[in-house]
Design an enzyme around this catalytic site. Structure first.
Site, PDB file in Angstrom:
ATOM      1  CG  ASP A   1      92.008 -28.148 -23.849  1.00 43.90           C
ATOM      2  OD1 ASP A   1      92.076 -28.647 -22.700  1.00 43.90           O
ATOM      3  OD2 ASP A   1      90.931 -27.934 -24.435  1.00 43.90           O
TER       4      ASP A   1
ATOM      5  CG  ASN B   1      89.499 -19.390 -20.652  1.00 46.18           C
ATOM      6  OD1 ASN B   1      88.858 -18.990 -19.683  1.00 46.18           O
ATOM      7  ND2 ASN B   1      90.393 -20.372 -20.545  1.00 46.18           N
TER       8      ASN B   1
ATOM      9  N   PRO C   1      98.994 -30.735 -19.833  1.00 47.76           N
ATOM     10  CG  PRO C   1      99.996 -30.698 -17.741  1.00 47.76           C
ATOM     11  CD  PRO C   1     100.019 -30.015 -19.076  1.00 47.76           C
ATOM     12  CG  ASP C   2      92.522 -33.536 -18.677  1.00 41.56           C
ATOM     13  OD1 ASP C   2      92.180 -33.372 -17.489  1.00 41.56           O
ATOM     14  OD2 ASP C   2      91.724 -33.511 -19.622  1.00 41.56           O
ATOM     15  CB  ILE C   3      94.813 -30.621 -13.881  1.00 37.76           C
ATOM     16  CG1 ILE C   3      95.838 -29.681 -14.508  1.00 37.76           C
ATOM     17  CG2 ILE C   3      94.979 -30.687 -12.366  1.00 37.76           C
ATOM     18  CD1 ILE C   3      95.583 -28.203 -14.238  1.00 37.76           C
TER      19      ILE C   3
ATOM     20  CE  LYS D   1      88.779 -34.774 -19.177  1.00 35.84           C
ATOM     21  NZ  LYS D   1      89.143 -33.387 -18.890  1.00 35.84           N
TER      22      LYS D   1
ATOM     23  CE  LYS E   1      84.991 -32.105 -22.615  1.00 34.12           C
ATOM     24  NZ  LYS E   1      84.765 -30.696 -22.667  1.00 34.12           N
TER      25      LYS E   1
ATOM     26  CG  PHE F   1      82.426 -27.612 -14.017  1.00 33.94           C
ATOM     27  CD1 PHE F   1      82.640 -28.092 -12.735  1.00 33.94           C
ATOM     28  CD2 PHE F   1      81.443 -26.655 -14.215  1.00 33.94           C
ATOM     29  CE1 PHE F   1      81.885 -27.628 -11.668  1.00 33.94           C
ATOM     30  CE2 PHE F   1      80.682 -26.179 -13.156  1.00 33.94           C
ATOM     31  CZ  PHE F   1      80.900 -26.667 -11.885  1.00 33.94           C
TER      32      PHE F   1
ATOM     33  CE  LYS G   1     105.098  -5.384 -27.771  1.00 34.55           C
ATOM     34  NZ  LYS G   1     104.884  -3.954 -27.767  1.00 34.55           N
TER      35      LYS G   1
HETATM   36  O1  PMT Z   1      84.519 -18.828 -14.419  1.00 32.59           O
HETATM   37  P1  PMT Z   1      83.117 -18.504 -14.894  1.00 32.59           P
HETATM   38  O2  PMT Z   1      83.073 -17.241 -15.709  1.00 32.59           O
HETATM   39  O3  PMT Z   1      82.132 -18.474 -13.752  1.00 32.59           O
HETATM   40  O4  PMT Z   1      82.662 -19.652 -15.915  1.00 32.59           O
HETATM   41  C1  PMT Z   1      82.413 -20.945 -15.422  1.00 32.59           C
HETATM   42  C2  PMT Z   1      82.850 -22.016 -16.417  1.00 32.59           C
HETATM   43  C3  PMT Z   1      81.993 -21.931 -17.671  1.00 32.59           C
HETATM   44  C4  PMT Z   1      84.327 -21.843 -16.787  1.00 32.59           C
HETATM   45  C5  PMT Z   1      82.658 -23.367 -15.664  1.00 32.59           C
HETATM   46  O5  PMT Z   1      81.301 -23.528 -15.340  1.00 32.59           O
HETATM   47  C6  PMT Z   1      83.140 -24.542 -16.501  1.00 32.59           C
HETATM   48  O6  PMT Z   1      82.417 -25.093 -17.321  1.00 32.59           O
HETATM   49  N1  PMT Z   1      84.421 -24.955 -16.279  1.00 32.59           N
HETATM   50  C7  PMT Z   1      85.101 -25.978 -17.096  1.00 32.59           C
HETATM   51  C8  PMT Z   1      85.598 -25.345 -18.354  1.00 32.59           C
HETATM   52  C9  PMT Z   1      86.408 -26.303 -19.202  1.00 32.59           C
HETATM   53  O7  PMT Z   1      87.548 -26.061 -19.404  1.00 32.59           O
HETATM   54  O8  PMT Z   1      85.789 -27.379 -19.597  1.00 32.59           O
HETATM   55  P2  PMT Z   1      86.500 -28.495 -20.510  1.00 32.59           P
HETATM   56  O9  PMT Z   1      85.351 -29.214 -21.076  1.00 32.59           O
HETATM   57  O10 PMT Z   1      87.479 -27.905 -21.429  1.00 32.59           O
HETATM   58  O11 PMT Z   1      87.300 -29.383 -19.462  1.00 32.59           O
HETATM   59  C10 PMT Z   1      86.729 -30.521 -18.850  1.00 32.59           C
HETATM   60  C11 PMT Z   1      87.228 -30.659 -17.431  1.00 32.59           C
HETATM   61  O12 PMT Z   1      88.622 -30.960 -17.416  1.00 32.59           O
HETATM   62  C12 PMT Z   1      87.061 -29.432 -16.558  1.00 32.59           C
HETATM   63  O13 PMT Z   1      86.706 -29.879 -15.266  1.00 32.59           O
HETATM   64  C13 PMT Z   1      88.444 -28.808 -16.563  1.00 32.59           C
HETATM   65  O14 PMT Z   1      88.710 -28.075 -15.348  1.00 32.59           O
HETATM   66  C14 PMT Z   1      89.347 -30.029 -16.670  1.00 32.59           C
HETATM   67  N2  PMT Z   1      90.601 -29.796 -17.375  1.00 32.59           N
HETATM   68  C15 PMT Z   1      90.589 -29.440 -18.701  1.00 32.59           C
HETATM   69  C16 PMT Z   1      91.774 -29.281 -19.363  1.00 32.59           C
HETATM   70  C17 PMT Z   1      92.999 -29.484 -18.674  1.00 32.59           C
HETATM   71  N3  PMT Z   1      94.158 -29.342 -19.280  1.00 32.59           N
HETATM   72  N4  PMT Z   1      92.976 -29.823 -17.387  1.00 32.59           N
HETATM   73  C18 PMT Z   1      91.797 -29.985 -16.728  1.00 32.59           C
HETATM   74  O15 PMT Z   1      91.818 -30.300 -15.534  1.00 32.59           O
END
Ligand code: PMT
Length: 398
Positions: free
Chosen positions: A279, A210, A305-307, A341, A337, A323, A289
């Site tokens: 995800d 992404n 996995p969701d870390i 969590k 969220k 975040f 390839k």
């Molecule tokens: O890197 P930049 O260009 O500065 O952009 C910043 C940002 C927009 C990426 C940042 O501000 C942000 O929002 N980060 C979280 C992005 C995200 O994946 O959000 P989510 O809603 O999908 O995930 C929720 C939370 O679970 C996040 O804290 C994520 O790190 C965590 N997560 C999600 C999926 C996963 N498999 N493991 C995780 O730990």
């Protein structure tokens, strides 16, 4: 407005070839809105003249202990009164020795002794001079006296030798001055962050990722460091530079990120998931390839996995901050969220505001409700997030 607007900084320049970098430092400080008073030693003026510093600072330069310009004739007292910091760049071995022993035989040494503001030194000398026991004893003494020692860096020296002793670059010293002026509510705390995207390989050439730049994560790393914390960042693929003093572990995929987080987790007080973790990953990455064909291609994806959820569910979980990056309905999704969590705090942002760029607009969601922060540069937003976290952890420190 910048973080140095309205602040006055005294820059002391002693006699080393790195004095040319002090001219750039003065320029950066002035550009950031600081008033800069330069105090130049006799040896310093052999390398860069007072006229250069006067032109760059727009203020008179100070060289003489007996300067009669202050009404009371006491430049050595007046110069640091009301100053936010005094920075010696370059600081020679001789000047460091003077500071360590409290000598006061010229204007700069005397004002350092008479100062009431924080003192920072940026050593610059030949590597042998740096490594020699007297210099190391003097540096240890300065640290024990609460003086900030910036660097030195390692590399090629003016004398042609290689090693420790190069003065930091002007931009690095500037960053350290800004850091030194921040409050330290998280001194002694350890913070682990994830930052950037992950890359989930599909074959040796392609993958799922992404457009997270890592800017928000590294801005937070710097803000946490500046707040006094020991910081480790587990970073997905990003070109973002590592702030000085921050430990960094580079990873590629979500599975790598999870392993690195779990390894770094013991002893951490705070965990912040800033990374945009994929995800899903391809259920099986092709060894070779994938060849183009006319037939549609169907990819089988497996959930990653969701870390963050895994760390937050541990019995020994640190204070966990998530975040939430959403394209709409930020409040509902971010608060959802936080609750699912079981997190004390979620930082919500719209992808249009925060993904990839230099600025962000975030709202914090905690048990007390929603707290929108002023939008701005990611570092400014990060400092506000850190001070909210510090207040939640220990309301007495803020
Ligand atoms: O890197 P930049 O260009 O500065 O952009 C910043 C940002 C927009 C990426 C940042 O501000 C942000 O929002 N980060 C979280 C992005 C995200 O994946 O959000 P989510 O809603 O999908 O995930 C929720 C939370 O679970 C996040 O804290 C994520 O790190 C965590 N997560 C999600 C999926 C996963 N498999 N493991 C995780 O730990």
């Amino acid at each position: 407005m910048t973080e140095l607007s309205g602040k006055r900084i005294v820059v002391g320049v002693t006699g080393g070839v790195a004095a040319y970098k002090a001219a750039e430092l003065v320029r950066l400080l002035v550009k950031a809105g600081a008033a800069v008073d330069v105090a130049l030693t006799a040896a310093g003026s052999r390398f860069v003249g007072a006229a250069t510093f006067q032109a760059l600072s727009g203020r008179p330069v100070w060289t003489d202990l007996w300067d009669a310009r202050p009404d009371n004739g006491m430049a050595h007292i007046e110069l640091t009164r009301g100053a936010a910091a005094c920075v010696i760049a370059p600081a020679t071995a001789d000047f460091i020795a003077k500071l360590a022993h409290g000598l006061a035989d010229d204007l700069l040494a005397t004002l350092c002794l008479a100062r009431a503001c924080p003192l920072l030194v940026a050593p610059a000398m030949n590597r042998q001079m740096w490594e020699n026991p007297p210099t190391q004893r003097n540096i240890a003494q300065l640290r024990a006296d609460g003086v900030g020692v910036l660097g030195p860096a390692s590399g090629e020296q003016a004398c042609g030798e290689e090693g420790l002793g190069r003065m930091l670059e002007a931009a690095e010293i500037f960053e350290e001055i800004v850091a030194a002026l921040q409050p330290k509510p998280l001194a002694g705390r350890r913070v682990l962050l994830t930052a950037g995207p992950t890359f989930e390989a599909l074959d040796p050439v392609r993958g799922i990722t992404n457009s997270s730049s890592g800017r928000m994560g590294f801005a937070l790393a710097r803000a946490f460091r500046d707040a006094g914390a020991d910081v480790t960042v587990v970073a997905g693929p990003t070109e973002m530079p590592t702030p000085r003093g921050v430990a960094r572990v580079d990873v590629v995929s979500a599975l790598d990120m999870r392993a690195a987080v779990l390894q770094a987790l013991p002893g951490q007080h705070i965990f912040v998931g800033v990374a945009a973790v994929a995800d899903y990953r391809p259920a099986a990455a092709a060894a070779d390839k994938i060849k183009k064909s006319a037939a549609p291609l169907t990819l089988q994806l497996a959930a990653n996995p969701d870390i963050l959820a895994e760390v937050a569910a541990r019995p020994d979980a640190p204070f966990c901050v998530g975040f939430a990056a959403e394209s709409r309905d930020l409040a509902a999704y971010a608060e959802g969220k936080r609750q699912s969590k079981k997190l004390p705090l979620v930082v919500g942002n719209l992808v249009a505001d925060g993904l990839g760029g230099e600025t962000n607009a975030v709202t914090l969601f905690d048990a007390k409700g929603a707290h929108p922060l002023p939008p701005g540069e990611k570092l400014a937003v990060a400092r506000d997030i850190v001070s909210h976290i510090a207040a939640m952890i220990d309301p007495c420190t803020v």
